[in-house]
Design a protein around this motif. Sequence first.
Motif, mmCIF file in Angstrom:
data_model
loop_
_atom_site.group_PDB
_atom_site.id
_atom_site.type_symbol
_atom_site.label_atom_id
_atom_site.label_comp_id
_atom_site.label_asym_id
_atom_site.label_seq_id
_atom_site.Cartn_x
_atom_site.Cartn_y
_atom_site.Cartn_z
ATOM 1 N N LYS A 261 -111.285 28.676 14.141
ATOM 2 C CA LYS A 261 -110.400 28.517 12.980
ATOM 3 C C LYS A 261 -109.436 27.349 13.157
ATOM 4 O O LYS A 261 -109.229 26.556 12.231
ATOM 5 N N LYS A 262 -108.857 27.241 14.350
ATOM 6 C CA LYS A 262 -107.928 26.137 14.615
ATOM 7 C C LYS A 262 -108.637 24.797 14.529
ATOM 8 O O LYS A 262 -108.096 23.819 14.012
ATOM 9 N N CYS A 263 -109.872 24.762 15.048
ATOM 10 C CA CYS A 263 -110.645 23.516 15.018
ATOM 11 C C CYS A 263 -110.962 23.098 13.586
ATOM 12 O O CYS A 263 -110.810 21.919 13.228
ATOM 13 N N ILE A 264 -111.399 24.061 12.773
ATOM 14 C CA ILE A 264 -111.764 23.733 11.393
ATOM 15 C C ILE A 264 -110.529 23.312 10.597
ATOM 16 O O ILE A 264 -110.572 22.344 9.821
ATOM 17 N N ASN A 265 -109.409 24.005 10.796
ATOM 18 C CA ASN A 265 -108.168 23.619 10.114
ATOM 19 C C ASN A 265 -107.734 22.213 10.523
ATOM 20 O O ASN A 265 -107.323 21.401 9.685
ATOM 21 N N PHE A 266 -107.828 21.930 11.827
ATOM 22 C CA PHE A 266 -107.452 20.605 12.336
ATOM 23 C C PHE A 266 -108.384 19.533 11.758
ATOM 24 O O PHE A 266 -107.936 18.465 11.341
ATOM 25 N N THR B 59 -116.741 22.144 7.418
ATOM 26 C CA THR B 59 -115.485 21.530 6.971
ATOM 27 C C THR B 59 -115.615 20.998 5.546
ATOM 28 O O THR B 59 -116.718 20.884 5.003
ATOM 29 N N ARG B 60 -114.486 20.647 4.977
ATOM 30 C CA ARG B 60 -114.500 20.041 3.639
ATOM 31 C C ARG B 60 -115.160 18.671 3.669
ATOM 32 O O ARG B 60 -115.900 18.308 2.755
ATOM 33 N N ASN C 103 -110.154 19.671 8.955
ATOM 34 C CA ASN C 103 -109.881 19.496 7.523
ATOM 35 C C ASN C 103 -108.645 18.642 7.295
ATOM 36 O O ASN C 103 -108.627 17.764 6.425
ATOM 37 N N LYS C 104 -107.624 18.897 8.067
ATOM 38 C CA LYS C 104 -106.370 18.149 7.945
ATOM 39 C C LYS C 104 -106.568 16.671 8.232
ATOM 40 O O LYS C 104 -105.932 15.800 7.626
#
Length: 261
Positions: free
Chosen positions: A245-250, A137-138, A252-253
Amino acid sequence: MIGLFLGDTDFSSIVLKKVKKLKKKFFIIDFSKNNKFKKEKNSYRISIGKFGKIIDLIKEKKSKKVLFAGKIAKPKFSTLRLDLKGIYYMPSVIRAAKLGDAAIIKSIIKILNDEHIQVISSISYNPELAAKKGNLTRSKPSIFDLKTIKKGVSYFNKSNSLDHIQALIVKDEKIISKESSKGTKMMLNKLKKKTGSILIKFPKKKQDLRMDLPTIGLRTLKDCKKYGLKGIVLKSKKNIFLDRKKCINFANKNKIFIKVI
């Protein structure tokens, strides 16, 4: 032909979908609570106490390999109906049950090995689900977070090999909560909101990595947000990571880090 011993959780369905995609011949022994796979072709509902029937089916299908996926709940031994092989093998499973869930799994693998049936890794057909080393993640853990994570990892390294714990909550170089036999979600539910802590999800010490790998998915991330956790730490190639992908996007958000070590 591969024998699929499938229980509850999304993971079992993901494994089945991949096996179908690869056009592998398979049959299912459905160990889910509510007969989740009853509509599938070649699906059988057999009590875990009927080892003879299970082994006969495997041999009838000319299968030399089986795979376990999904949560298989510990049976109520007093209510099991046993066949002859069940009577022969069940005492060893009951003895193992006193040592924990990991010991039950090892005892079942040994029984199958004794019958010349190989148990392969639950992610044999889904290697993409294994988390690989790195920060995903970021957001990243701070230097102080890394010291706290080291404290939790040290606990796993020293824990009993048959301990049921696959998750810890750590904060300020202290362990503030340990997973019980009820699972990670119940451990998180006991936390106060906005804890600023870190979830470490690791396999048990000396765990047989063919079965019951610790799993995270989008539900885990949402629970982490709910209770204000700042990050999740996984073990490289020894965790199942669903909905990556959904986990990483969540994450990061919501500024949650996911680190694999």
